[in-house]
Motif scaffolding. Structure first.
Motif, mmCIF file in Angstrom:
data_model
loop_
_atom_site.group_PDB
_atom_site.id
_atom_site.type_symbol
_atom_site.label_atom_id
_atom_site.label_comp_id
_atom_site.label_asym_id
_atom_site.label_seq_id
_atom_site.Cartn_x
_atom_site.Cartn_y
_atom_site.Cartn_z
ATOM 1 N N VAL A 46 -20.189 -3.404 -11.854
ATOM 2 C CA VAL A 46 -19.498 -4.529 -11.227
ATOM 3 C C VAL A 46 -18.842 -5.413 -12.287
ATOM 4 O O VAL A 46 -17.706 -5.870 -12.116
ATOM 5 C CB VAL A 46 -20.472 -5.342 -10.358
ATOM 6 N N GLY A 66 -15.904 -3.628 -13.574
ATOM 7 C CA GLY A 66 -14.878 -3.688 -12.536
ATOM 8 C C GLY A 66 -14.175 -5.026 -12.521
ATOM 9 O O GLY A 66 -12.963 -5.099 -12.313
ATOM 10 N N HIS A 117 -14.445 2.223 -16.150
ATOM 11 C CA HIS A 117 -14.948 1.880 -14.815
ATOM 12 C C HIS A 117 -15.226 3.143 -14.005
ATOM 13 O O HIS A 117 -16.293 3.278 -13.390
ATOM 14 C CB HIS A 117 -13.902 1.008 -14.115
ATOM 15 N N GLN A 153 -18.509 4.748 -1.518
ATOM 16 C CA GLN A 153 -17.902 3.861 -2.502
ATOM 17 C C GLN A 153 -16.838 4.568 -3.325
ATOM 18 O O GLN A 153 -15.801 3.977 -3.645
ATOM 19 C CB GLN A 153 -18.998 3.302 -3.430
ATOM 20 N N LEU A 181 -16.061 -4.224 -3.457
ATOM 21 C CA LEU A 181 -17.072 -5.067 -4.103
ATOM 22 C C LEU A 181 -18.305 -5.213 -3.211
ATOM 23 O O LEU A 181 -19.445 -5.173 -3.699
ATOM 24 C CB LEU A 181 -16.480 -6.440 -4.418
ATOM 25 N N ALA A 189 -20.512 -2.145 -3.382
ATOM 26 C CA ALA A 189 -21.262 -2.147 -4.642
ATOM 27 C C ALA A 189 -22.457 -3.090 -4.546
ATOM 28 O O ALA A 189 -23.567 -2.767 -5.001
ATOM 29 C CB ALA A 189 -20.347 -2.558 -5.800
ATOM 30 N N ALA A 190 -22.246 -4.263 -3.939
ATOM 31 C CA ALA A 190 -23.334 -5.227 -3.772
ATOM 32 C C ALA A 190 -24.420 -4.664 -2.858
ATOM 33 O O ALA A 190 -25.616 -4.866 -3.106
ATOM 34 C CB ALA A 190 -22.788 -6.538 -3.211
ATOM 35 N N GLN A 203 -18.886 -13.745 -12.273
ATOM 36 C CA GLN A 203 -19.145 -12.548 -11.483
ATOM 37 C C GLN A 203 -20.526 -11.981 -11.795
ATOM 38 O O GLN A 203 -21.256 -11.562 -10.886
ATOM 39 C CB GLN A 203 -18.073 -11.493 -11.756
ATOM 40 N N MET A 232 -23.916 -11.562 -9.240
ATOM 41 C CA MET A 232 -24.776 -10.402 -8.987
ATOM 42 C C MET A 232 -26.240 -10.727 -9.272
ATOM 43 O O MET A 232 -27.141 -10.222 -8.603
ATOM 44 C CB MET A 232 -24.311 -9.223 -9.830
#
Length: 370
Positions: free
Chosen positions: A41, A44, A109, A151, A178, A181-182, A346, A350
């Motif tokens: 993340v 990214g 990435h 994903q 996003l 991914a979370a 960011q 997370m």
């Protein structure tokens, strides 16, 4: 004599029943996967902030693992990039060295995505084949694997939106990318948090309320991550760079917030509206986290109380970084310092998701009335 001479017979090896309390190796593996998703993340975010996401215009899941290896291959990749609107409208003066820089971010990435797939799938097969997975765990792990496969497809769906008629990817697709991914990150932590010896969280009263608020905070954090993706995609953080007011007011006028038609499109296409809701959701998370901290301090102890404090501390840090990222856009913070602030924002976002996930899981599964 044979009546009283007894020779020992082979005894079957003792087989330990596999359950969630002794699945330590599985737990450690999921921590590693979560750490890699966290790194993914952050990389990214750097890919987005450096405008690198459209530098690789083809999706080659296997052969794309290798970057260009010769000067001619680099030139061919650069020529492909020159055909898309982003190069023509934003970077017509870019040279090959500049292209290699943005290519490196996007390649890293995608390579991390491939690595996460391998690190998840290979041990999953190994644990499954050796009978080291508790039965209750198998559908959860298959669900995470399915999210990972989804994903990959969503990532290319996002990139494809920026290759024709646009100079960047569609913000709603970026936000979905996003959010998935979370979800993967949170799911790994949730499952890992339930493995190993059970550590109870003592609650004197209000266990149901503490659980409900913790789960509500988790849901709102997911919403905030999605809206944060919209902010990034629209570059909405580069407008109204004051706090706590937006263009001199706390709540922008209705004709500014809802200027697009149909009205609902303002929620994804209007930068002012998206930034406004990003701020309001942050205030909501702060309020919920503070209330949860007070509740836990008064009615719980041990891990439940400490977890509420950790959640609130992370939320405070994230809000501070968000404000700094918003207002410090002019020199001397423009450029690399602002990029660092945005990446920290960011990353801590997370981290907030991590501590909120573990607190919600703790209160949902391990809370004990005392």
């Amino acid at each position: 004599m044979e009546d009283w001479l007894h020779f020992p017979h082979p005894v079957p090896a003792i087989r330990h029943h596999v359950n969630e309390e002794n699945a330590i190796a599985v737990r450690n593996w999921l921590w590693v996967v979560a750490a890699l998703v966290f790194l993914m993340v952050v990389v990214g975010g750097a890919t987005r902030l450096t405008e690198s996401g459209l530098s690789i215009v083809q999706w080659k899941p296997v052969t794309g693992a290798l970057p260009p290896l010769s000067q001619q291959e680099w030139q061919d990749a650069f020529e492909e990039y020159k055909q898309i609107p982003q190069y023509k409208e934003l970077f017509p003066d870019m040279d090959l060295a500049g292209f290699k820089y943005i290519y490196a971010w996007e390649w890293a990435h995608r390579l991390l995505g491939r690595l996460i797939g391998v690190v998840f799938a290979v041990p999953l097969i190994w644990f499954w084949a050796r009978g080291q997975l508790p039965r209750s765990l198998k559908p959860k792990l298959l669900g995470i694997l399915a999210l990972g496969a989804l994903q990959g497809g969503v990532g290319w769906w996002m990139v494809a939106s920026g290759l024709v008629n646009r100079i960047e990817v569609a913000q709603e697709r970026l936000a979905i990318h996003l959010l998935i991914a979370a979800l993967i990150f949170s799911a790994c932590l949730w499952v890992a948090g339930g493995l190993g010896p059970r550590a109870v969280s003592l609650v004197h009263e209000g266990a149901g309320r503490l659980k409900a608020v913790a789960l509500t905070i988790l849901a709102v954090v997911f919403l905030q991550i999605f809206v944060g993706g919209l902010v990034a995609g629209l570059r909405a953080g580069l407008i109204d760079n004051t706090w706590p007011l937006m263009d001199g007011v706390f709540i922008p006028p209705a004709d500014v917030l809802w200027r697009l038609d149909p009205v609902w499109t303002n929620l994804v296409d209007n930068p002012v509206t998206v930034q406004f809701f990003h701020r309001m959701i942050a205030y909501l998370i702060f309020t919920l986290a503070l209330g949860h901290l007070i509740d836990a301090w008064m009615n719980a102890e041990g891990r439940a109380r400490r977890g509420a404090g950790i959640v609130f501390g992370h939320v405070l840090m994230q809000i501070a970084l968000g404000i700094a990222t918003l207002v410090l856009v002019e020199p001397p913070f423009a450029g690399a310092p602002h990029l660092g602030l945005a990446l920290a924002h960011q990353a801590i976002g997370m981290a907030v998701l991590a501590v909120v996930t573990l607190q919600a899981r703790r209160l949902a599964r391990d809370a004990v009335m005392h």
